[in-house]
Design a protein around this motif. Structure first.
Motif, PDB file in Angstrom:
ATOM      1  N   GLY A 110       0.688  -1.010  -0.031  1.00 38.43           N
ATOM      2  CA  GLY A 110       0.177   0.102   0.783  1.00 38.43           C
ATOM      3  C   GLY A 110       0.786   1.390  -0.129  1.00 38.43           C
ATOM      4  N   HIS A 111       2.148   1.213  -0.279  1.00 38.09           N
ATOM      5  CA  HIS A 111       3.290   2.436  -0.205  1.00 38.09           C
ATOM      6  C   HIS A 111       3.951   2.967  -1.393  1.00 38.09           C
ATOM      7  CE1 HIS A 111       2.889   1.862   4.164  1.00 38.09           C
ATOM      8  NE2 HIS A 111       3.814   0.025   3.703  1.00 38.09           N
ATOM      9  N   LEU A 112       2.541   2.309  -2.721  1.00 41.33           N
ATOM     10  CA  LEU A 112       2.763   3.248  -3.855  1.00 41.33           C
ATOM     11  C   LEU A 112       3.251   4.140  -3.740  1.00 41.33           C
ATOM     12  CD1 LEU A 112       3.470   3.204  -6.764  1.00 41.33           C
ATOM     13  CD2 LEU A 112       1.146   3.245  -7.593  1.00 41.33           C
ATOM     14  N   GLY A 113       2.522   5.171  -3.268  1.00 42.49           N
ATOM     15  CA  GLY A 113       2.236   7.331  -3.508  1.00 42.49           C
ATOM     16  C   GLY A 113       4.059   7.169  -2.438  1.00 42.49           C
ATOM     17  N   ASP A 114       4.120   6.582  -1.750  1.00 44.67           N
ATOM     18  CA  ASP A 114       5.596   7.160  -0.880  1.00 44.67           C
ATOM     19  C   ASP A 114       6.665   6.659  -1.221  1.00 44.67           C
ATOM     20  OD1 ASP A 114       4.044   8.032   1.615  1.00 44.67           O
ATOM     21  OD2 ASP A 114       4.066   5.608   2.250  1.00 44.67           O
ATOM     22  N   LEU A 115       6.793   5.148  -1.754  1.00 47.57           N
ATOM     23  CA  LEU A 115       8.265   5.091  -2.996  1.00 47.57           C
ATOM     24  C   LEU A 115       8.425   6.341  -3.673  1.00 47.57           C
ATOM     25  CD1 LEU A 115       8.848   1.426  -3.765  1.00 47.57           C
ATOM     26  CD2 LEU A 115       8.614   3.235  -5.617  1.00 47.57           C
ATOM     27  N   LEU A 137       2.767  16.034 -10.937  1.00 48.61           N
ATOM     28  CA  LEU A 137       1.386  14.765 -12.344  1.00 48.61           C
ATOM     29  C   LEU A 137       2.617  14.063 -12.268  1.00 48.61           C
ATOM     30  CD1 LEU A 137      -0.154  15.199 -15.003  1.00 48.61           C
ATOM     31  CD2 LEU A 137       2.740  15.996 -16.264  1.00 48.61           C
ATOM     32  N   CYS A 138       3.951  13.959 -11.861  1.00 51.78           N
ATOM     33  CA  CYS A 138       4.425  12.507 -11.892  1.00 51.78           C
ATOM     34  C   CYS A 138       3.495  11.576 -11.202  1.00 51.78           C
ATOM     35  CB  CYS A 138       5.795  12.334 -11.742  1.00 51.78           C
ATOM     36  SG  CYS A 138       6.740  13.075 -13.480  1.00 51.78           S
ATOM     37  N   LEU A 139       3.613  11.888 -10.119  1.00 52.63           N
ATOM     38  CA  LEU A 139       2.264  11.104  -8.673  1.00 52.63           C
ATOM     39  C   LEU A 139       1.442  11.541  -8.852  1.00 52.63           C
ATOM     40  CD1 LEU A 139       2.777  10.146  -6.191  1.00 52.63           C
ATOM     41  CD2 LEU A 139       1.717  12.378  -5.379  1.00 52.63           C
ATOM     42  N   GLU A 140       0.736  11.993  -9.989  1.00 49.81           N
ATOM     43  CA  GLU A 140      -1.037  11.776 -10.345  1.00 49.81           C
ATOM     44  C   GLU A 140      -0.827  11.079 -11.696  1.00 49.81           C
ATOM     45  OE1 GLU A 140      -2.452  15.305 -11.421  1.00 49.81           O
ATOM     46  OE2 GLU A 140      -2.066  17.069 -10.129  1.00 49.81           O
ATOM     47  N   MET A 141       0.095  10.824 -12.504  1.00 50.61           N
ATOM     48  CA  MET A 141       0.175   9.728 -13.127  1.00 50.61           C
ATOM     49  C   MET A 141       0.597   7.791 -12.545  1.00 50.61           C
ATOM     50  SD  MET A 141       2.336  10.771 -16.862  1.00 50.61           S
ATOM     51  CE  MET A 141       3.031  11.807 -15.889  1.00 50.61           C
ATOM     52  N   ALA A 142       1.158   8.717 -11.732  1.00 51.93           N
ATOM     53  CA  ALA A 142       1.789   6.704 -10.535  1.00 51.93           C
ATOM     54  C   ALA A 142       0.442   6.193 -10.255  1.00 51.93           C
ATOM     55  CB  ALA A 142       2.663   6.946  -9.699  1.00 51.93           C
ATOM     56  N   LEU A 143      -0.360   7.275  -9.079  1.00 54.04           N
ATOM     57  CA  LEU A 143      -1.401   6.625  -8.290  1.00 54.04           C
ATOM     58  C   LEU A 143      -2.898   7.035  -9.640  1.00 54.04           C
ATOM     59  CD1 LEU A 143      -1.526   9.243  -6.182  1.00 54.04           C
ATOM     60  CD2 LEU A 143      -0.009   7.112  -5.916  1.00 54.04           C
ATOM     61  N   ALA A 144      -3.062   7.584 -10.620  1.00 57.63           N
ATOM     62  CA  ALA A 144      -3.587   6.427 -11.508  1.00 57.63           C
ATOM     63  C   ALA A 144      -3.684   5.461 -11.951  1.00 57.63           C
ATOM     64  CB  ALA A 144      -3.923   7.344 -12.445  1.00 57.63           C
ATOM     65  N   LEU A 145      -2.421   5.171 -12.800  1.00 55.70           N
ATOM     66  CA  LEU A 145      -2.103   3.667 -12.826  1.00 55.70           C
ATOM     67  C   LEU A 145      -1.844   2.630 -11.808  1.00 55.70           C
ATOM     68  CD1 LEU A 145       0.825   4.815 -15.260  1.00 55.70           C
ATOM     69  CD2 LEU A 145      -1.518   3.171 -15.899  1.00 55.70           C
ATOM     70  N   GLY A 146      -1.552   2.874 -10.948  1.00 54.08           N
ATOM     71  CA  GLY A 146      -1.754   2.006  -9.695  1.00 54.08           C
ATOM     72  C   GLY A 146      -1.397   0.736  -9.614  1.00 54.08           C
ATOM     73  N   PRO A 147      -1.496   0.345  -8.191  1.00 52.35           N
ATOM     74  CA  PRO A 147       0.103  -0.561  -7.763  1.00 52.35           C
ATOM     75  C   PRO A 147       0.409  -2.103  -8.095  1.00 52.35           C
ATOM     76  CG  PRO A 147      -1.721  -0.680  -6.364  1.00 52.35           C
ATOM     77  CD  PRO A 147      -2.580   0.687  -6.643  1.00 52.35           C
ATOM     78  N   GLU A 148      -0.686  -2.668  -9.425  1.00 54.02           N
ATOM     79  CA  GLU A 148      -0.479  -3.894  -9.887  1.00 54.02           C
ATOM     80  C   GLU A 148       0.267  -3.604 -11.110  1.00 54.02           C
ATOM     81  OE1 GLU A 148      -4.267  -5.088 -11.379  1.00 54.02           O
ATOM     82  OE2 GLU A 148      -4.872  -5.424  -8.860  1.00 54.02           O
ATOM     83  N   VAL A 149       0.127  -1.927 -11.694  1.00 59.04           N
ATOM     84  CA  VAL A 149       0.480  -1.851 -12.768  1.00 59.04           C
ATOM     85  C   VAL A 149       2.320  -1.492 -12.954  1.00 59.04           C
ATOM     86  CG1 VAL A 149       1.511   0.132 -14.812  1.00 59.04           C
ATOM     87  CG2 VAL A 149      -1.632  -0.697 -14.185  1.00 59.04           C
ATOM     88  N   PHE A 150       2.715  -0.818 -11.253  1.00 58.54           N
ATOM     89  CA  PHE A 150       3.258  -0.862 -11.264  1.00 58.54           C
ATOM     90  C   PHE A 150       4.503  -2.427 -10.489  1.00 58.54           C
ATOM     91  CE2 PHE A 150       7.424  -0.921  -7.549  1.00 58.54           C
ATOM     92  CZ  PHE A 150       7.795   0.488  -7.651  1.00 58.54           C
ATOM     93  N   VAL A 151       4.033  -3.281 -10.099  1.00 59.92           N
ATOM     94  CA  VAL A 151       4.493  -4.314 -10.388  1.00 59.92           C
ATOM     95  C   VAL A 151       4.735  -4.821 -11.665  1.00 59.92           C
ATOM     96  CG1 VAL A 151       3.894  -6.492  -9.647  1.00 59.92           C
ATOM     97  CG2 VAL A 151       3.456  -4.759  -8.270  1.00 59.92           C
ATOM     98  N   ARG A 152       4.188  -5.158 -12.312  1.00 61.90           N
ATOM     99  CA  ARG A 152       4.458  -6.219 -13.730  1.00 61.90           C
ATOM    100  C   ARG A 152       4.857  -4.784 -14.499  1.00 61.90           C
ATOM    101  NH1 ARG A 152      -1.713  -6.417 -13.610  1.00 61.90           N
ATOM    102  NH2 ARG A 152      -2.190  -4.384 -14.679  1.00 61.90           N
ATOM    103  N   GLN A 153       5.151  -3.122 -14.423  1.00 59.52           N
ATOM    104  CA  GLN A 153       6.437  -3.267 -15.073  1.00 59.52           C
ATOM    105  C   GLN A 153       7.830  -2.976 -14.907  1.00 59.52           C
ATOM    106  OE1 GLN A 153       5.157   0.973 -15.681  1.00 59.52           O
ATOM    107  NE2 GLN A 153       3.339   1.071 -17.126  1.00 59.52           N
ATOM    108  N   SER A 154       7.604  -3.057 -13.263  1.00 61.22           N
ATOM    109  CA  SER A 154       9.916  -3.380 -12.694  1.00 61.22           C
ATOM    110  C   SER A 154       9.647  -5.016 -12.852  1.00 61.22           C
ATOM    111  CB  SER A 154       8.615  -3.501 -10.992  1.00 61.22           C
ATOM    112  OG  SER A 154       8.647  -2.366 -10.105  1.00 61.22           O
ATOM    113  N   ARG A 155       8.555  -5.998 -12.866  1.00 62.68           N
ATOM    114  CA  ARG A 155       9.156  -7.625 -13.141  1.00 62.68           C
ATOM    115  C   ARG A 155       9.974  -6.987 -15.687  1.00 62.68           C
ATOM    116  NH1 ARG A 155       4.319 -10.352 -10.519  1.00 62.68           N
ATOM    117  NH2 ARG A 155       5.135 -10.587  -8.566  1.00 62.68           N
ATOM    118  N   ALA A 156       9.577  -6.427 -15.895  1.00 62.62           N
ATOM    119  CA  ALA A 156       9.043  -6.532 -17.611  1.00 62.62           C
ATOM    120  C   ALA A 156      10.848  -5.283 -16.881  1.00 62.62           C
ATOM    121  CB  ALA A 156       7.871  -5.524 -17.833  1.00 62.62           C
ATOM    122  N   LEU A 157      10.939  -4.861 -17.091  1.00 60.39           N
ATOM    123  CA  LEU A 157      12.389  -3.952 -16.831  1.00 60.39           C
ATOM    124  C   LEU A 157      13.457  -4.844 -16.244  1.00 60.39           C
ATOM    125  CD1 LEU A 157      11.004  -0.550 -15.229  1.00 60.39           C
ATOM    126  CD2 LEU A 157      11.898  -0.720 -17.578  1.00 60.39           C
TER     127      LEU A 157
END
Length: 231
Positions: A110-115, A137-157
């Motif tokens: 639950g710490h996407l915003g903090d990270l 703006l970068c924070l707004e975009m990240a929160l709009a995409l959400g934690p599941e997208v962060f996880v998928r993109q992190s694995r792809a990278l």
């Protein structure tokens, strides 16, 4: 006119290219892909190709540039021109890979915003500034995409391949652009790509960080316009 497809950076959407989309869409079809549904570069590239025009100009920033190289690897005949902005052709370093797991765990907790605010966004601008509109703006975009997208993109990278051979084999019009203050994808990575692609044009923006499309929008748009003229 050749259609132009933008690929955004990690946890970003089309707003990353808003100035360029506004300036360039009067002359050609301009679109921006959503990099949200898969956790490998190979699958993301296959989806991009499935939705893209038959032949198109391709511009990617950061993760979007990494994905652009995979799109090029899979279907070089469809890429009329390539623009690589503040990105990296190499596989991920082991120490960066090792950090992905704790970051994914934090986001799942639950710490996407903090990270984003503590680890990611401070590296985006030439001078870290949490009060800057681009940071917000970068924070707004990240929160709009959400934690599941962060996880998928992190694995792809984390699991991406080295694309140096892909770049060496491409001879189409190519722009390589970066900020001289980019702490995530340093100038040396762009000089490497320029060396691999003798036909490319290398442009380094002074006092610019990782997000030239927003930090120096007019200069970035002008560079993209010159590149598009070469198609």
């Amino acid at each position: 006119m050749t259609p132009l497809l933008f690929l955004p950076g990690m946890m970003c959407d089309a707003r990353l290219f808003a100035p360029q989309i506004a300036a360039l869409s009067a002359q050609r079809m301009v679109s921006c892909a959503a990099l949200t549904t898969h956790d490998t570069m190979e699958a993301l590239a296959a989806e991009v190709l499935a939705l893209a025009p038959a032949r198109f100009a391709l511009a990617g920033l950061s993760m979007g540039g990494i994905l652009a190289m995979e799109v090029l690897r899979q279907a070089p005949e469809r890429v009329a021109g390539l623009a690589l902005l503040d990105t990296n052709p190499l596989a991920e370093r082991e120490e960066v890979q090792a950090a992905r797991g704790p970051q994914i765990d934090a986001v799942k907790a639950g710490h996407l915003g903090d990270l984003m605010q503590e680890l990611m966004i401070p590296n985006y601008l030439a001078t870290p500034d949490p009060t800057h509109p681009i940071s917000a703006l970068c924070l707004e975009m990240a929160l709009a995409l959400g934690p599941e997208v962060f996880v998928r993109q992190s694995r792809a990278l984390r699991d991406r391949r080295d694309q140096c051979e892909t770049l060496k084999s491409y001879d189409g019009p190519t722009l390589i652009l970066c900020g001289d203050k980019d702490r995530l994808c340093p100038v040396s990575r762009h000089e490497l790509m320029h060396d691999l692609m003798p036909q490319s044009r290398l442009m380094i923006l002074r006092d610019c960080g990782h997000l030239p499309t927003l930090e120096f929008p007019e200069e970035t748009t002008a560079a993209l316009s010159r590149w598009l003229e070469d198609l």
